[in-house]
Design a protein around this motif. Structure first.
Motif, short mmCIF file in Angstrom:
data_model
loop_
_atom_site.label_atom_id
_atom_site.label_comp_id
_atom_site.label_asym_id
_atom_site.label_seq_id
_atom_site.Cartn_x
_atom_site.Cartn_y
_atom_site.Cartn_z
N ARG A 1 0.83 -1.21 0.00
CA ARG A 1 0.00 0.00 0.00
C ARG A 1 0.87 1.26 0.00
NH1 ARG A 1 -5.33 -1.00 0.65
NH2 ARG A 1 -5.95 -3.02 1.56
N LEU B 1 2.10 1.65 -3.53
CA LEU B 1 1.03 2.08 -4.43
C LEU B 1 0.67 3.55 -4.22
CD1 LEU B 1 -1.26 -1.07 -4.26
CD2 LEU B 1 -0.11 -0.19 -6.30
N GLU C 1 2.88 3.26 -9.63
CA GLU C 1 2.25 2.04 -10.12
C GLU C 1 3.17 0.84 -9.83
OE1 GLU C 1 0.59 0.09 -14.32
OE2 GLU C 1 2.04 1.74 -14.36
N LEU D 1 -5.01 -8.26 -2.33
CA LEU D 1 -4.84 -6.85 -2.65
C LEU D 1 -4.39 -6.68 -4.10
CD1 LEU D 1 -4.81 -3.87 -1.89
CD2 LEU D 1 -2.56 -4.23 -0.83
N CYS D 2 -3.49 -7.55 -4.54
CA CYS D 2 -3.06 -7.51 -5.94
C CYS D 2 -4.24 -7.74 -6.88
CB CYS D 2 -1.97 -8.55 -6.19
SG CYS D 2 -0.37 -8.13 -5.50
N GLU E 1 -7.37 -7.17 -6.31
CA GLU E 1 -8.22 -5.97 -6.25
C GLU E 1 -7.69 -4.86 -7.14
OE1 GLU E 1 -8.84 -2.50 -2.94
OE2 GLU E 1 -8.87 -4.58 -2.23
N ARG E 2 -6.36 -4.72 -7.20
CA ARG E 2 -5.73 -3.63 -7.95
C ARG E 2 -5.31 -4.03 -9.36
NH1 ARG E 2 -4.08 0.73 -4.80
NH2 ARG E 2 -5.27 0.74 -2.84
N ILE F 1 -3.01 -6.28 -10.22
CA ILE F 1 -1.56 -6.48 -10.24
C ILE F 1 -1.24 -7.96 -10.34
CG2 ILE F 1 0.55 -6.19 -8.86
CD1 ILE F 1 -0.88 -3.84 -7.44
#
Length: 284
Positions: free
Chosen positions: A164, A167, A171, A192-193, A195-196, A198
């Motif tokens: 986080r 980020l 990027e 989290l990856c 969600e984003r 990644i």
């Protein structure tokens, strides 16, 4: 999904890791140089377009083998490397986290591979970095990206707090953390990856050197492998691909037989019975 974005390029979800091309423990010359070269060439023939490497694999061995085997490189081939570590004369893994060390690591990779730009470079974190230290490291990575030396910035061994923080600065195109069916401590990072958007690239997908039996001998894995007529390694790799659509595999080997087996894992279909047995999301 057979591909997933790695920065600005879509790559096949089964790639190749160069860590096992050097000698035992990623140190020293390969056991069989001719087979190491053949493995790299065969990987590309099989459709691998994403190779993970590092100058400190050897050190200076993996990249030399890649260049000898593949140069001039196919246009579709993506190289991802990492910086933040070095080796001593006995092969110990040591941190190289200072901004000047990160830059030197990228330049060494470029020279060894004979390229002007790496598609992505992972910043390997050795411990819980102070936020200011991580910011300074990110500043260096951002500067190298702005100079065109690297296309994208990744992290390795990162927790959700570090991801986080990164980020919030820039990027991030990929994260490399240990992850397999028996070691899922990085699940929050994977989530989290996802969600984003990644790419999440697990290392030790079959377990580390002293943990492979926990993965390959896992009763769920062996039972599914026997029923589907696959190897336990193929089931363990297929499990990672099925966990989430943003996972990319980089299984490494210096064996042609194991390479064929690993790439074939990308074609292994885990049916509903297998998904239930392996505890995959969405299974009944």
């Amino acid at each position: 999904m057979n591909t997933f974005p790695l920065g600005k390029r879509n790559v096949h979800r089964v790639g190749f890791g160069a860590m096992q091309l050097p000698g035992r423990g990623a140190f020293g010359p390969p056991r069989d140089r001719a087979e190491a070269l053949a493995v790299v060439r065969r990987a590309v023939e099989l459709g691998v377009d994403h190779i993970d490497t590092a100058q400190y694999y050897g050190p200076d061995v993996a990249n030399e083998i890649l260049r000898s085997a593949l140069y001039p490189y196919p246009s579709q081939l993506v190289f991802v490397s990492k910086v933040g570590a070095r080796r001593d004369g006995k092969g110990a893994w040591l941190p190289a986290q200072k901004p000047e060390e990160l830059r030197a690591g990228v330049l060494d990779n470029l020279r060894a591979l004979g390229v002007d730009r790496l598609h992505a470079v992972n910043l390997r974190l050795h411990s819980k970095s102070a936020p200011k230290a991580l910011d300074a490291q990110l500043d260096t990575m951002i500067a190298m990206r702005d100079e065109g030396l690297i296309g994208g910035i990744g992290l390795s061994n990162a927790d959700t707090e570090q991801l986080r923080q990164a980020l919030g600065r820039t990027e991030i195109v990929c994260v490399q953390n240990p992850f397999n069916i028996v070691d899922q401590q990085s699940r929050p990072v994977l989530d989290l990856c996802l969600e984003r958007g990644i790419a999440f690239v697990p290392f030790f997908p079959l377990g580390a050197a002293f943990g492979r039996e926990r993965v390959l001998g896992h009763p769920w894995v062996t039972a599914v492998a026997q029923r589907l007529g696959a190897t336990p390694a193929q089931v363990a790799l297929a499990w990672i691909l099925a966990v989430a659509p943003n996972t990319l595999l980089i299984p490494g080997t210096a064996s042609l037989g194991h390479l064929e087996e690993n790439v074939a894992a990308g074609r292994l279909v885990l049916d509903e019975e297998a998904r239930v047995a392996l505890g995959l999301p969405g299974a009944a």
